[in-house]
Design an enzyme around this catalytic site. Structure first.
Site, PDB file in Angstrom:
ATOM      1  N   ARG A   1     -21.743 -16.949 -50.986  1.00 39.86           N
ATOM      2  CA  ARG A   1     -20.697 -17.961 -51.496  1.00 39.86           C
ATOM      3  C   ARG A   1     -19.397 -18.502 -51.168  1.00 39.86           C
ATOM      4  O   ARG A   1     -18.449 -18.675 -51.811  1.00 39.86           O
ATOM      5  CB  ARG A   1     -20.929 -18.129 -52.723  1.00 39.86           C
ATOM      6  CG  ARG A   1     -22.641 -19.163 -53.337  1.00 39.86           C
ATOM      7  CD  ARG A   1     -22.719 -18.972 -54.739  1.00 39.86           C
ATOM      8  NE  ARG A   1     -22.115 -19.922 -54.786  1.00 39.86           N
ATOM      9  CZ  ARG A   1     -21.809 -21.287 -55.766  1.00 39.86           C
ATOM     10  NH1 ARG A   1     -23.568 -21.629 -55.410  1.00 39.86           N
ATOM     11  NH2 ARG A   1     -21.686 -22.028 -56.490  1.00 39.86           N
TER      12      ARG A   1
ATOM     13  N   TYR B   1     -16.847 -19.596 -49.402  1.00 41.15           N
ATOM     14  CA  TYR B   1     -15.632 -20.820 -50.034  1.00 41.15           C
ATOM     15  C   TYR B   1     -14.975 -20.161 -50.657  1.00 41.15           C
ATOM     16  O   TYR B   1     -14.565 -20.832 -51.266  1.00 41.15           O
ATOM     17  CB  TYR B   1     -17.182 -22.044 -50.653  1.00 41.15           C
ATOM     18  CG  TYR B   1     -16.629 -22.958 -50.617  1.00 41.15           C
ATOM     19  CD1 TYR B   1     -16.117 -24.537 -50.408  1.00 41.15           C
ATOM     20  CD2 TYR B   1     -16.478 -23.589 -52.248  1.00 41.15           C
ATOM     21  CE1 TYR B   1     -15.230 -25.051 -50.548  1.00 41.15           C
ATOM     22  CE2 TYR B   1     -16.396 -24.839 -53.159  1.00 41.15           C
ATOM     23  CZ  TYR B   1     -15.285 -25.440 -52.510  1.00 41.15           C
ATOM     24  OH  TYR B   1     -14.548 -26.057 -52.714  1.00 41.15           O
TER      25      TYR B   1
ATOM     26  N   GLU C   1     -14.578 -16.986 -51.990  1.00 38.14           N
ATOM     27  CA  GLU C   1     -12.975 -16.494 -51.765  1.00 38.14           C
ATOM     28  C   GLU C   1     -11.755 -17.114 -50.806  1.00 38.14           C
ATOM     29  O   GLU C   1     -10.482 -16.942 -50.272  1.00 38.14           O
ATOM     30  CB  GLU C   1     -13.522 -15.117 -50.620  1.00 38.14           C
ATOM     31  CG  GLU C   1     -14.319 -14.429 -51.480  1.00 38.14           C
ATOM     32  CD  GLU C   1     -13.015 -13.648 -52.896  1.00 38.14           C
ATOM     33  OE1 GLU C   1     -12.329 -13.966 -53.360  1.00 38.14           O
ATOM     34  OE2 GLU C   1     -13.401 -12.522 -53.434  1.00 38.14           O
TER      35      GLU C   1
ATOM     36  N   ASN D   1     -16.479 -30.813 -60.624  1.00 40.90           N
ATOM     37  CA  ASN D   1     -18.252 -31.020 -60.301  1.00 40.90           C
ATOM     38  C   ASN D   1     -17.499 -32.454 -60.418  1.00 40.90           C
ATOM     39  O   ASN D   1     -17.680 -32.552 -61.383  1.00 40.90           O
ATOM     40  CB  ASN D   1     -19.504 -30.322 -61.063  1.00 40.90           C
ATOM     41  CG  ASN D   1     -19.900 -28.886 -60.804  1.00 40.90           C
ATOM     42  OD1 ASN D   1     -19.047 -29.158 -61.083  1.00 40.90           O
ATOM     43  ND2 ASN D   1     -21.003 -29.062 -60.438  1.00 40.90           N
TER      44      ASN D   1
ATOM     45  N   VAL E   1     -25.815 -31.839 -57.418  1.00 41.34           N
ATOM     46  CA  VAL E   1     -26.805 -31.847 -58.377  1.00 41.34           C
ATOM     47  C   VAL E   1     -26.994 -33.417 -58.589  1.00 41.34           C
ATOM     48  O   VAL E   1     -27.795 -34.041 -57.832  1.00 41.34           O
ATOM     49  CB  VAL E   1     -26.476 -31.582 -59.445  1.00 41.34           C
ATOM     50  CG1 VAL E   1     -27.125 -32.425 -60.717  1.00 41.34           C
ATOM     51  CG2 VAL E   1     -26.665 -29.943 -59.359  1.00 41.34           C
TER      52      VAL E   1
ATOM     53  N   GLN F   1     -28.767 -24.242 -67.392  1.00 38.64           N
ATOM     54  CA  GLN F   1     -27.388 -24.108 -66.240  1.00 38.64           C
ATOM     55  C   GLN F   1     -26.497 -25.046 -66.525  1.00 38.64           C
ATOM     56  O   GLN F   1     -26.920 -25.503 -66.858  1.00 38.64           O
ATOM     57  CB  GLN F   1     -27.327 -23.181 -65.240  1.00 38.64           C
ATOM     58  CG  GLN F   1     -27.795 -24.328 -64.472  1.00 38.64           C
ATOM     59  CD  GLN F   1     -29.854 -23.903 -63.753  1.00 38.64           C
ATOM     60  OE1 GLN F   1     -30.241 -23.761 -64.660  1.00 38.64           O
ATOM     61  NE2 GLN F   1     -29.895 -24.555 -62.339  1.00 38.64           N
ATOM     62  N   THR F   2     -25.596 -24.862 -67.212  1.00 42.06           N
ATOM     63  CA  THR F   2     -24.831 -26.414 -67.584  1.00 42.06           C
ATOM     64  C   THR F   2     -23.755 -25.969 -66.003  1.00 42.06           C
ATOM     65  O   THR F   2     -23.059 -25.534 -65.421  1.00 42.06           O
ATOM     66  CB  THR F   2     -23.760 -26.278 -68.674  1.00 42.06           C
ATOM     67  OG1 THR F   2     -23.047 -25.477 -68.625  1.00 42.06           O
ATOM     68  CG2 THR F   2     -24.962 -25.628 -69.473  1.00 42.06           C
TER      69      THR F   2
ATOM     70  N   LYS G   1     -22.893 -21.114 -65.888  1.00 44.90           N
ATOM     71  CA  LYS G   1     -21.792 -22.097 -66.801  1.00 44.90           C
ATOM     72  C   LYS G   1     -20.688 -22.397 -65.955  1.00 44.90           C
ATOM     73  O   LYS G   1     -20.261 -22.285 -65.249  1.00 44.90           O
ATOM     74  CB  LYS G   1     -21.217 -21.014 -68.357  1.00 44.90           C
ATOM     75  CG  LYS G   1     -22.437 -21.802 -69.160  1.00 44.90           C
ATOM     76  CD  LYS G   1     -22.281 -20.692 -70.543  1.00 44.90           C
ATOM     77  CE  LYS G   1     -23.428 -21.017 -71.569  1.00 44.90           C
ATOM     78  NZ  LYS G   1     -23.738 -21.675 -72.066  1.00 44.90           N
ATOM     79  N   ARG G   2     -20.582 -23.778 -66.144  1.00 47.14           N
ATOM     80  CA  ARG G   2     -19.392 -24.290 -65.550  1.00 47.14           C
ATOM     81  C   ARG G   2     -18.785 -25.620 -66.447  1.00 47.14           C
ATOM     82  O   ARG G   2     -18.826 -27.098 -66.301  1.00 47.14           O
ATOM     83  CB  ARG G   2     -19.694 -25.131 -64.071  1.00 47.14           C
ATOM     84  CG  ARG G   2     -18.002 -25.570 -62.765  1.00 47.14           C
ATOM     85  CD  ARG G   2     -17.766 -24.279 -62.753  1.00 47.14           C
ATOM     86  NE  ARG G   2     -17.634 -23.216 -62.180  1.00 47.14           N
ATOM     87  CZ  ARG G   2     -18.438 -22.790 -61.275  1.00 47.14           C
ATOM     88  NH1 ARG G   2     -18.533 -23.760 -60.581  1.00 47.14           N
ATOM     89  NH2 ARG G   2     -18.395 -21.727 -60.847  1.00 47.14           N
TER      90      ARG G   2
END
Length: 327
Positions: free
Chosen positions: A156, A159, A161, A188, A201, A223-224, A290-291
């Site tokens: 990942r 994107y 970095e 998101n 998602v 996961q959130t 988590k996000r």
């Protein structure tokens, strides 16, 4: 002179204010094009159509104030503008991992080219950064002061970095050239004109449910994420792009109501009345657990709060995808 003053001067003198929206044929780019057209701007939609679509901007083809420029930001461009919104980069893992070198070049070389354009034209520059700069965070919710927990050599990183480097360039241009820059970190976002195959998602779950396929959850579903409806995001981007005060950011923008992946999947199944099942698969490498944004700065500086709930936004988005499948 503040950017808004410059823009209003052009409106009075030589015609409409002119905004360059890179990635303008993408999901968010399309919504930005519409917003600035509605506000009376001349809109230059620049896109190489790597992930953008002509279908997204079809509605504007007969608008005399709308212009499409097929161009890759990796190559310099010389054009007269007052405002640049840099949204040129694939934003979903399925797309940015297809060609990671190009993703990094778009974020770094592309941003450098556009910053130089802004410097040459004395234009304001707004950089679309991302919550991915926080990586798999060990601070929750994420504040702008948090430096993140990013794997610099993972799948990942092209994107994550790339966007971090783009932010560094923005702040160097502020310090070295006193460029008028704004930086937003986008969490998101979903809504009409998302691509059905972009691997995000919300679009994944909706298209799978409409097609009676199993809904794919990676990991255990605990996961959130927090999900912001597109219109809310466009409102705050537009407001910040014209903001007079000397606030560069970065500013988190998104929605701070948190849901598990399992919560979202079940909501969509219920709304579509689908008999699809949930299928669990292995969590991808470096996928954040988590996000959620801390939106204190957006509230305090811009007096902004998201208005659309997930339930309301999902209704709009499901209706959009239903129409797409019928047409």
């Amino acid at each position: 002179m503040a950017a808004k003053g410059l823009i209003m001067q052009r409106r009075r003198g030589s015609g409409l204010p002119r905004v360059l929206i890179t990635g303008g044929a993408g999901f968010l780019g399309r919504h930005l094009c519409k917003r600035y057209l509605d506000e009376g701007w001349e809109v230059l939609c620049l896109d190489n159509f790597y992930t953008g679509s002509y279908n997204n901007i079809y509605d504007f083809q007969n608008n005399a104030n709308f212009h499409v420029i097929r161009h890759d930001v990796i190559e310099p461009i010389d054009i007269e503008v007052e405002l640049i919104l840099n949204f040129a980069c694939p934003a979903s893992p399925i797309h940015y991992q297809c060609d990671p070198v190009k993703t990094m070049k778009t974020s770094v070389i592309g941003t450098l080219n556009l910053l130089n354009l802004a410097k040459d034209k004395k234009a304001r520059f707004l950089q679309a950064s991302t919550s991915e700069v926080y990586g798999d965070p060990d601070i929750h919710p994420q504040k702008e002061s948090y430096w993140g927990n990013v794997n610099p050599i993972g799948i990942r990183s092209c994107y994550d970095e790339g966007k971090r480097a783009a932010e560094a360039l923005c702040f160097d241009f502020v310090r070295q050239y006193q460029l008028d820059v704004k930086v937003v970190r986008i969490f998101n976002t979903y809504g009409p004109f998302m691509a059905a195959d972009d691997g995000r998602v919300i679009s994944n779950f909706i298209t799978q449910a409409l097609c009676s396929n199993n809904l794919t959850i990676y990991g255990d579903g605990m996961q959130t994420r927090s999900f912001c409806f597109a219109s809310d995001l466009i409102d705050v981007i537009h407001k910040f792009s014209l903001f007079e005060k000397e606030s560069v950011g970065p500013i988190n923008i998104g929605n701070d109501t948190e849901y598990t992946m399992l919560d979202v999947a079940n909501k969509i199944l219920e709304k579509i009345n689908s008999e699809s099942k949930i299928e669990f698969k292995t969590l991808p490498t470096d996928d954040p657990k988590k996000r959620k944004p801390d939106l204190t700065l957006a509230r305090d500086i811009l007096d902004w709060r998201p208005k659309i709930s997930l339930d309301e936004g999902l209704n709009y988005t499901i209706d959009y995808f239903r129409k797409c499948y019928k047409s």
